[in-house]
Design a protein around this motif. Structure first.
Motif, PDB file in Angstrom:
ATOM      1  N   GLU A   1     -48.275 -22.982 -70.817  1.00 48.93           N
ATOM      2  CA  GLU A   1     -49.189 -24.054 -71.217  1.00 48.93           C
ATOM      3  C   GLU A   1     -48.861 -24.605 -72.606  1.00 48.93           C
ATOM      4  OE1 GLU A   1     -53.084 -22.365 -70.831  1.00 48.93           O
ATOM      5  OE2 GLU A   1     -53.182 -22.790 -68.684  1.00 48.93           O
ATOM      6  N   ARG A   2     -47.579 -24.779 -72.858  1.00 45.70           N
ATOM      7  CA  ARG A   2     -47.157 -25.445 -74.082  1.00 45.70           C
ATOM      8  C   ARG A   2     -45.759 -26.018 -73.874  1.00 45.70           C
ATOM      9  NH1 ARG A   2     -44.300 -22.143 -78.016  1.00 45.70           N
ATOM     10  NH2 ARG A   2     -43.857 -20.027 -77.211  1.00 45.70           N
ATOM     11  N   SER A   3     -45.395 -26.936 -74.748  1.00 43.31           N
ATOM     12  CA  SER A   3     -44.118 -27.623 -74.624  1.00 43.31           C
ATOM     13  C   SER A   3     -43.260 -27.334 -75.850  1.00 43.31           C
ATOM     14  CB  SER A   3     -44.344 -29.138 -74.487  1.00 43.31           C
ATOM     15  OG  SER A   3     -43.116 -29.820 -74.413  1.00 43.31           O
ATOM     16  N   VAL A   4     -41.989 -27.064 -75.601  1.00 44.81           N
ATOM     17  CA  VAL A   4     -41.015 -26.812 -76.670  1.00 44.81           C
ATOM     18  C   VAL A   4     -39.819 -27.722 -76.426  1.00 44.81           C
ATOM     19  CG1 VAL A   4     -39.459 -25.114 -77.686  1.00 44.81           C
ATOM     20  CG2 VAL A   4     -41.751 -24.428 -76.973  1.00 44.81           C
TER      21      VAL A   4
ATOM     22  N   GLN B   1     -36.474 -24.952 -64.194  1.00 48.67           N
ATOM     23  CA  GLN B   1     -36.916 -23.685 -64.782  1.00 48.67           C
ATOM     24  C   GLN B   1     -37.721 -23.920 -66.062  1.00 48.67           C
ATOM     25  OE1 GLN B   1     -33.880 -24.339 -63.664  1.00 48.67           O
ATOM     26  NE2 GLN B   1     -33.495 -22.829 -62.057  1.00 48.67           N
ATOM     27  N   VAL B   2     -37.308 -24.923 -66.844  1.00 47.22           N
ATOM     28  CA  VAL B   2     -38.042 -25.253 -68.069  1.00 47.22           C
ATOM     29  C   VAL B   2     -39.442 -25.745 -67.728  1.00 47.22           C
ATOM     30  CG1 VAL B   2     -38.169 -26.932 -69.961  1.00 47.22           C
ATOM     31  CG2 VAL B   2     -36.025 -25.715 -69.505  1.00 47.22           C
ATOM     32  N   ALA B   3     -39.547 -26.600 -66.707  1.00 43.76           N
ATOM     33  CA  ALA B   3     -40.855 -27.115 -66.313  1.00 43.76           C
ATOM     34  C   ALA B   3     -41.776 -25.991 -65.856  1.00 43.76           C
ATOM     35  CB  ALA B   3     -40.691 -28.155 -65.209  1.00 43.76           C
ATOM     36  N   ALA B   4     -41.232 -25.047 -65.081  1.00 40.20           N
ATOM     37  CA  ALA B   4     -42.044 -23.925 -64.605  1.00 40.20           C
ATOM     38  C   ALA B   4     -42.529 -23.070 -65.767  1.00 40.20           C
ATOM     39  CB  ALA B   4     -41.229 -23.077 -63.624  1.00 40.20           C
ATOM     40  N   ALA B   5     -41.659 -22.800 -66.734  1.00 36.84           N
ATOM     41  CA  ALA B   5     -42.058 -21.995 -67.889  1.00 36.84           C
ATOM     42  C   ALA B   5     -43.095 -22.715 -68.736  1.00 36.84           C
ATOM     43  CB  ALA B   5     -40.833 -21.648 -68.725  1.00 36.84           C
ATOM     44  N   SER B   6     -42.910 -24.020 -68.919  1.00 36.43           N
ATOM     45  CA  SER B   6     -43.855 -24.792 -69.732  1.00 36.43           C
ATOM     46  C   SER B   6     -45.238 -24.803 -69.110  1.00 36.43           C
ATOM     47  CB  SER B   6     -43.331 -26.229 -69.906  1.00 36.43           C
ATOM     48  OG  SER B   6     -42.093 -26.237 -70.578  1.00 36.43           O
TER      49      SER B   6
END
Length: 473
Positions: free
Chosen positions: A92-95, A83-88
């Motif tokens: 178009e950014r990384s947290v 889910q984190v990968a899909a949101a990132s």
């Protein structure tokens, strides 16, 4: 597990103790733990102690050069990395985020959500989305479709955080039920006392052995090897660590009043937490007088939670006894929780002239434990004693109003290869029968039914056998 002799010989005692510590949160067979204990205490054992340990260690995976089809771990909740990968990708950014920590997932979602004015407490897709005018006022240059996609992905991250937290809590309760607080022992403390550590690792491995489909009940986990390892622990050893996994009078008697009070608090907290989770899982339509599984029951989850609750309750009673505080039961004495029983095992009991566990009658006669703990139902000790007398049970010896009577030291027996509680002679056949779904209570996979039928006909099943329910040829 696979062991390699050359590599094993080069391992230090600290490395072996570290693996024993890792086993506390896993499901190593007692045989494999005994083999590790032999190497961890190499040079410190008497001839008799080594002989006792060898009774189990000779059946270890390393010695016997064989594998087991049974998992060496308990199922672990899947984190939110997907889910984190899909949101990132979508934002178009990384947290920075730890996808295995529910709080970190929620923080990640809230951070990403600032871009579209999304927050975890305002994630309803119908009520909380911004319309076009609100998006333009907020300076969002997003089409409705792109905004909706981002809204949905953040809802999935938040939902995953909730699911992950629930599953982690369930696994935590499962581990408390089968190991006490062993899985919480810090590595540094564990490796600093090799004798206590070896007892804790072996005894918890014995507690984690799977239940057999049998009328004879569960073996006492405190066997001759556990007894010998406990005897090695003297006054100088870490009895607080030992008490995390075994709350018997001889162990509690070595603790201070302050330590016994702390342990009482730990068990009380787990008892109340597990009772709250059981309340949410309770099906009011369940027949409390039989506790037979019905369609729609999640018996695995219920039984794991029941094990956790009953272990916590037993630890709580043991600590109350050690503090001479059993008079508290005069006000409220929450009862045990019964496990759900498979219908075929219940039928087998009846066919052999038996009946349900007598404890079930007491459970059915008393208010539900979570109602006693939250004060909505009264259940003092006299009520429990009366229900036990009606069922023909001694309330103290059976653990209803005092710690259950101690059982004698068990004789070590090799861990059987089990498929849903049924003993199978060969691990390869066991793996096939498990994949086919035999003995699972569900339908057998048609593509594996012929192989499963051949295995059953060839005599690989050596334990008590329920109906296999294989499809016709």
């Amino acid at each position: 597990m696979t062991f390699h002799d050359d590599k094993d010989r080069s391992r230090s005692r600290q490395e072996i103790l570290a693996e024993l510590h890792d086993s506390l949160d896993r499901r190593y067979r007692p045989e494999d733990v005994a083999d590790l204990v032999l190497r961890a205490l190499d040079g410190q054992l008497s001839r008799r102690e080594r002989t006792v340990l060898e009774r189990a260690a000779r059946y270890s995976s390393r010695r016997a050069d064989r594998f087991s089809s049974m998992s060496t771990d308990y199922a672990r909740p899947v984190g939110g990395a997907r889910q984190v990968a899909a949101a990132s990708r979508l934002f178009e950014r990384s947290v920075e985020v730890d996808p295995d920590v529910p709080e970190s997932l929620l923080e990640f979602a809230a951070n990403m959500g600032r871009e579209i004015r999304w927050t975890p407490d305002r994630g309803d897709f119908l009520a909380d989305r911004l319309n076009r005018d609100a998006r333009e006022a907020a300076g969002m240059d997003l089409s409705k479709r792109q905004y909706n996609r981002r809204f949905r992905v953040l809802r999935r991250v938040a939902a995953k955080a909730g699911t992950l937290g629930t599953e982690q809590a369930k696994r935590r309760l499962l581990m408390v039920g089968v190991t006490g607080f062993g899985a919480d022992i810090p590595l540094e403390r564990f490796v600093s006392d090799a004798d206590a550590a070896c007892f804790v690792a072996y005894y918890t491995a014995r507690r984690k052995t799977r239940r057999k489909f049998s009328l004879s009940g569960r073996d006492n986990p405190f066997d001759e090897i556990a007894s010998m390892l406990l005897d090695r622990c003297a006054d100088r050893n870490d009895w607080w660590m030992i008490a995390q996994v075994r709350t018997t009078p001889d162990i509690l008697g070595r603790l201070t009043d302050e330590e016994r009070g702390r342990l009482l608090g730990q068990w009380s907290a787990v008892m109340r937490h597990s009772a709250d989770v059981l309340r949410a899982r309770w099906n009011p339509g369940t027949d409390r007088t039989t506790m037979i599984v019905r369609r729609g029951h999640d018996s695995t989850t219920w039984n794991n939670l029941a094990v956790a609750y009953n272990a916590a309750r037993a630890g709580w009673l043991a600590c109350l006894t050690s503090l001479d505080a059993l008079e508290l039961l005069e006000v409220a004495c929450p009862g045990k929780v019964m496990r759900l029983m498979a219908a075929d095992l219940a039928a087998w009991h009846r066919e052999t002239g038996g009946d349900v566990d007598p404890d079930t009658a007491v459970w059915a006669a008393l208010p539900l434990p979570w109602e006693v703990l939250d004060g909505t139902a009264a259940c003092p000790r006299v009520t429990v004693e009366a229900a036990c007398r009606t069922a023909g049970l001694d309330p103290e010896r059976t653990g209803w109003t005092a710690p259950a009577a101690r059982r004698g030291v068990a004789v070590f027996r090799p861990t059987p290869e089990l498929v849903h509680g049924v003993t199978v002679a060969d691990p390869v056949w066991a793996a096939l029968l498990r994949r086919a779904g035999v003995f699972s209570g569900k339908g057998v996979k048609p593509e594996l039914a012929a192989d499963a039928r051949h295995g059953l006909a060839s005599g690989v099943v050596v334990g008590d056998l329920p109906a296999a329910d294989l499809p016709e040829k």
